[in-house]
Design a protein around this motif. Sequence first.
Motif, short mmCIF file in Angstrom:
data_model
loop_
_atom_site.label_atom_id
_atom_site.label_comp_id
_atom_site.label_asym_id
_atom_site.label_seq_id
_atom_site.Cartn_x
_atom_site.Cartn_y
_atom_site.Cartn_z
N UNK A 1 -0.93 0.61 16.28
CA UNK A 1 0.13 1.29 15.57
C UNK A 1 0.00 2.77 15.95
N UNK A 2 -0.94 3.15 16.58
CA UNK A 2 -1.06 4.83 16.99
C UNK A 2 -1.11 5.62 16.04
N UNK A 3 -1.46 5.15 14.64
CA UNK A 3 -1.60 5.83 13.42
C UNK A 3 -3.06 5.37 12.57
N UNK A 4 -3.85 6.21 12.61
CA UNK A 4 -5.09 5.91 12.01
C UNK A 4 -5.15 5.41 10.54
N UNK A 5 -4.37 6.29 9.78
CA UNK A 5 -4.30 5.97 8.33
C UNK A 5 -3.61 4.58 8.19
N UNK A 6 -2.82 4.35 8.89
CA UNK A 6 -1.91 3.05 8.79
C UNK A 6 -2.99 1.85 9.14
N UNK A 7 -3.88 2.20 10.47
CA UNK A 7 -4.65 1.35 10.72
C UNK A 7 -5.72 0.82 9.58
N UNK A 8 -6.14 2.06 8.72
CA UNK A 8 -7.26 1.64 7.83
C UNK A 8 -6.51 0.78 6.78
N UNK A 9 -5.23 1.26 6.45
CA UNK A 9 -4.49 0.12 5.37
C UNK A 9 -4.49 -0.94 5.82
N UNK A 10 -4.10 -1.35 7.26
CA UNK A 10 -4.15 -2.75 7.65
C UNK A 10 -5.49 -3.43 7.56
N UNK A 11 -6.67 -2.86 7.93
CA UNK A 11 -7.72 -3.29 7.73
C UNK A 11 -8.03 -3.57 6.32
N UNK B 1 -5.89 -12.38 14.60
CA UNK B 1 -4.52 -12.94 14.38
C UNK B 1 -3.77 -12.09 13.07
N UNK B 2 -4.58 -12.07 11.94
CA UNK B 2 -4.22 -11.62 10.75
C UNK B 2 -3.78 -10.19 11.39
N UNK B 3 -4.83 -9.19 11.52
CA UNK B 3 -4.40 -7.96 11.94
C UNK B 3 -3.34 -7.70 13.00
N UNK B 4 -3.20 -8.38 13.89
CA UNK B 4 -2.02 -8.45 14.84
C UNK B 4 -0.79 -8.49 13.93
N UNK B 5 -0.77 -9.70 13.30
CA UNK B 5 0.55 -9.85 12.68
C UNK B 5 1.01 -8.86 11.57
N UNK B 6 -0.22 -8.23 11.01
CA UNK B 6 0.21 -7.26 9.91
C UNK B 6 0.58 -6.12 10.90
N UNK B 7 0.12 -5.95 11.98
CA UNK B 7 0.66 -4.71 12.75
C UNK B 7 1.92 -4.88 13.19
N UNK B 8 2.30 -5.95 13.78
CA UNK B 8 3.84 -6.42 14.16
C UNK B 8 4.63 -6.21 13.19
N UNK B 9 4.47 -6.45 11.84
CA UNK B 9 5.14 -6.19 10.63
C UNK B 9 5.44 -4.84 10.45
N UNK B 10 4.34 -4.05 10.28
CA UNK B 10 4.68 -2.56 10.43
C UNK B 10 5.16 -1.66 11.37
#
Length: 296
Positions: free
Chosen positions: A24-34, A56-65
Amino acid sequence: MTAGPLEEFESARPRVFALAYRMLGEAAEAEDVVQEAYLRWEKSEPVGTPPAWLTRVVTNLCLNRLTSARARRERYTGPWLPEPVVSEPGPAETAEQRDSLRYGVLVLLERLTPAERAAFVLREGFDYSHREIADILGVTEANARQLYRRAREHVGEPRKRFEASADERRGIVERFLAATLDGDLPALERLLTEDVVAWSDGGGKVGAGRRPILGRAKVLRFLTGLGGHPRARAAEFTVEVVNGEPALLVFEAGALIAVMVPELRDGRCAEIRTVLNPDKLAFAAAQLAARQGKSG
């Protein structure tokens, strides 16, 4: 939820954050995904292979975002730069894994489609095979290879890195800071490549250039103007490791107001990327505060 699965997730948290951040290149968004991944983990049936499930879950959550993020970034005021993270690569990481964290690489990843970015990050940053990537993305192995190949083409072959010790790289950044504050034009000129480019990301929240500054002469004027500004005289500067490389942190009245990340090539600054948007500095500021709390 039992302590076992919770502890298992917590042990995986740094790795899945690292994946989400590179995606994502965004730390805050990455924390939300986690956090969202944790909620799914909590509700799931017992998982046979937790690392594969979480990846798999984290990758797909990131793809959506990433799909919505691209639209937001197109409307962004001025250049968009990733959120800086105060961190050092782990000693066991490969050169490719370290490179995938570097700030300049994260900037280049913005050229990719979400699927290409996923293939690149999983391959370069986490050493997944093409077959494993295909399984994570739900595509054929041939498609996974094609996604990775296209990603490499779009990112381009990385410029030859300035191979030097951490102390040498830090010393160059410290000399760059001193020359800027002293207005030492000859010293600054020696520290900049002829084709140096300076980018500033204020996001419309603070004053910042909306276009890149191209070439040594213009960047010199920009830097000497910064160094001679009254606010620079009152500010505090430190050199910290940001995304695995030395960078300048600027504080005003104890608050982090800028992170300047020089990209070194052959011992000189080839790119200078400065994040001024306070929203993008919040994560790094929290990291520093947490570190200070531990040391206190």
